[in-house]
Design an enzyme around this catalytic site. Structure first.
Site, PDB file in Angstrom:
ATOM      1  N   GLY A  60     -31.275  22.578   8.777  1.00  0.00           N
ATOM      2  CA  GLY A  60     -30.335  23.376   9.567  1.00  0.00           C
ATOM      3  C   GLY A  60     -30.622  23.257  11.055  1.00  0.00           C
ATOM      4  O   GLY A  60     -30.337  24.165  11.817  1.00  0.00           O
TER       5      GLY A  60
ATOM      6  N   SER B   3     -35.523  19.317  10.775  1.00  0.00           N
ATOM      7  CA  SER B   3     -34.546  18.241  10.925  1.00  0.00           C
ATOM      8  C   SER B   3     -33.199  18.789  10.481  1.00  0.00           C
ATOM      9  O   SER B   3     -33.100  19.951  10.080  1.00  0.00           O
ATOM     10  CB  SER B   3     -34.940  17.067  10.036  1.00  0.00           C
ATOM     11  OG  SER B   3     -34.757  17.447   8.687  1.00  0.00           O
ATOM     12  N   LYS B   4     -32.215  17.933  10.513  1.00  0.00           N
ATOM     13  CA  LYS B   4     -30.860  18.371  10.139  1.00  0.00           C
ATOM     14  C   LYS B   4     -30.846  18.970   8.730  1.00  0.00           C
ATOM     15  O   LYS B   4     -30.092  19.874   8.438  1.00  0.00           O
ATOM     16  CB  LYS B   4     -29.895  17.200  10.216  1.00  0.00           C
ATOM     17  CG  LYS B   4     -29.637  16.803  11.647  1.00  0.00           C
ATOM     18  CD  LYS B   4     -28.302  16.116  11.787  1.00  0.00           C
ATOM     19  CE  LYS B   4     -28.023  15.801  13.231  1.00  0.00           C
ATOM     20  NZ  LYS B   4     -28.131  14.398  13.562  1.00  0.00           N
ATOM     21  N   ARG B   5     -31.708  18.445   7.876  1.00  0.00           N
ATOM     22  CA  ARG B   5     -31.785  18.924   6.501  1.00  0.00           C
ATOM     23  C   ARG B   5     -32.068  20.436   6.448  1.00  0.00           C
ATOM     24  O   ARG B   5     -31.617  21.149   5.568  1.00  0.00           O
ATOM     25  CB  ARG B   5     -32.912  18.166   5.806  1.00  0.00           C
ATOM     26  CG  ARG B   5     -32.754  17.936   4.345  1.00  0.00           C
ATOM     27  CD  ARG B   5     -33.678  16.805   3.891  1.00  0.00           C
ATOM     28  NE  ARG B   5     -34.823  16.610   4.780  1.00  0.00           N
ATOM     29  CZ  ARG B   5     -35.980  17.232   4.652  1.00  0.00           C
ATOM     30  NH1 ARG B   5     -36.145  18.110   3.706  1.00  0.00           N
ATOM     31  NH2 ARG B   5     -36.972  16.975   5.488  1.00  0.00           N
TER      32      ARG B   5
END
Ligand code: GLU
Length: 517
Positions: free
Chosen positions: A259, A255-257
């Site tokens: 990268g 996920s965005k967490r």
């Protein structure tokens, strides 16, 4: 048989790492087999359509060096390559009629409220949820005609055969089978006449003579529908290859967490496309040997579907940084300058570094745009110094953007002093006279070679009986750069040149005087 594959993104946003891996695998497979890679834009879901996404898709692919031989921009024998245009050309209307005539698809007039009630009923009664027939699958032709005459909206659904077993041979997972009674009848054509992914992608895969459907494993549950659709038409099924998802190091879905950012963000952040391609190719695929640094040509040479791993690939940003550093260090001086200059032209550097990522409370690096601007200016005003500065920082940086920060002190009129360094060194009694000595030494010079600088420093240390170089080297470095870390002292002295050195030593003397009151 010529290998024919397609990357079929939906223009619903800018491509992320997972999308790009998908595209890269197809590029590599096609290249390996001297086959054909097709770019097909799956833009039939107008509610998810994002303006500019197609441009970002192409830009990402171009930047990464991923090529296609047929596509919306280059044309080809199976065009058009945008599904909205294929719809306009009547391609899906033609093929849905074939299925309707054969009784392998049917019109369903259920209202959304009726569908909702069906779902609730199934949930309450612990039945499989989905459209397994309703009232329309076996409705009489008269009932269908009547509903149509009344102008009721309808979708066209696939008639999944019942009481059968459907088997696919996935390239990675092998044999997978489903009881067709658990497979619901998917919508093929929506009420607005637009085809769904299930229909458009499979029709296109056949018409474009796709030999391998390579896609994410989230599509496995749809595979029986797709296989049955090929069977319904009497078409030969392509090979299904469902690639495992990419996970973060913590084992959670990327996920965005972790990268999972846009591919173009990696460009803005200062990653080299060759490094990113190398890194991404090794997420879930292995060349079957220990080699980790592979160029695009080497990847294509080694690539085969047998190297795809059934377990999830892990996204490890530290490995990407390590790899990028490797690629940077492998650049010749000319290539280094060209690569960094190219990087400085990337349009969204400022936007990227000043953006506050989701869940964070500060921008990525608010100081970076100024550093990048300074580096651009240095390339205009003092290109030789800029190129030398890059060479001196080359052994240490991991991204192209880091050059801008690391090299700043070369170009700043007055590089700021690191206060800790000042505190540590400038109060020491030997520092004032020493810097004064070097100020005089540099003022009297026209030029300073590396050897001149080294000799001057060593002679001073010897003449003043220093048994260690630290107390000599560190204060000089702080005086010249403001910092305690950086490239080799003699190299940087020579790169700055006598005039700049003299000025900076002079300025340092002011700070030293202050430190001693
Ligand atoms: N348009 C689909 C997507 O973007 C393509 C999936 C596939 O490769 O078949 O997810």
């Amino acid at each position: 048989m010529t290998v024919r594959v397609r990357y079929a993104p939906s223009p619903t946003g800018s491509p992320h790492v997972g999308n790009i891996r998908d595209a890269l695998f197809k590029h590599l497979l096609a290249k390996h087999h001297k086959g054909v890679n097709i770019l097909r834009i799956e833009d039939t879901d107008r509610t998810r359509y994002i303006e500019g996404a197609e441009r970002d898709i192409m830009e990402s692919l171009h930047w990464m060096g991923i090529q296609w031989t047929e596509g919306p921009d280059v044309g080809g024998p199976h065009g058009p390559y945008r599904q909205s245009e294929r719809k306009e050309a009547g391609i899906y209307a033609h093929w849905i009629n074939v299925l309707l005539e054969r009784g392998l698809a049917y019109k369903a007039f259920d209202t959304s409220q009726e569908l909702e009630e069906m779902r609730e009923y199934q949930q309450i009664n612990k039945q499989p949820v989905g459209y397994f027939g309703g009232v329309w699958r076996d409705a009489t032709p008269e009932a269908v005609e009547k509903a149509e005459k009344e102008g009721k909206p309808f979708v066209i659904r696939q008639r999944i055969p019942r009481n059968e077993t459907v088997v696919i041979h996935d390239f990675i997972r092998g044999r997978i089978e489903w009881d067709t009674n658990t497979v619901d009848d998917p919508v093929l054509i929506k009420a607005d006449g637009m085809p769904t992914y299930h229909f458009a992608a499979m029709v296109d895969d056949h018409l474009m003579e796709i030999t391998h459907i390579i896609r994410g494993e989230e599509w496995i549950s749809s595979a029986p529908k797709h296989a049955l659709l090929f069977d319904a038409f009497g078409w030969e099924r392509p090979v299904f290859v469902h690639c495992p998802v990419i996970k973060g190091k913590d084992g959670k879905k990327l996920s965005k967490r972790h990268g999972d950012t846009r591919c173009l963000d990696y460009r803005a952040a200062g990653y080299m496309p060759e490094a990113l391609a190398n890194f991404i190719a090794l997420i879930g695929w292995s060349p079957g040997e220990d080699r980790e640094i592979l160029s695009m040509d080497e990847l294509a040479e080694a690539f085969d579907l047998g190297g795809l791993q059934p377990s999830p690939g892990v996204f490890d940003i530290d490995k990407l940084r390590w790899m990028n550093g490797n690629y940077i260090r492998a650049l010749s001086p000319e290539a280094l300058t060209a690569t960094v200059k190219q990087y400085l032209t990337v349009p969204d550097i400022e936007e990227y570094f000043t953006r506050i990522p989701e869940g964070a409370d500060a921008p990525i690096d608010a100081a970076m745009p100024a550093a990048v601007a300074l580096m651009r200016e240095a390339f205009e005003k003092t290109p030789e110094l800029a190129a030398t500065a890059l060479l001196l920082e080359q052994p240490r940086v991991t991204t192209l953007s880091e050059f801008a920060t690391a090299c700043m002190f070369f170009f700043q009129e007055e590089p700021p002093f690191d206060e800790k360094a000042v505190e540590k060194w400038f109060g020491q009694p030997h520092v004032g006279p020493m810097i004064e000595h070097f100020q005089k030494w540099s003022s009297g010079l026209q030029a300073a070679t590396l050897e001149d600088c080294e000799k001057a420093v060593r002679d001073y240390a010897e003449a003043n009986s220093f048994d260690k170089m630290g107390p000599v080297v560190h204060p000089i470095r702080v005086a010249l750069t403001g910092k305690t870390v950086g490239p080799g002292l003699f190299e940087l002295m020579s790169a700055l040149g006598p005039q700049v050195m003299a000025k900076r030593f002079q300025r340092a003397l002011g700070r030293i005087a202050k430190a001693n009151v």
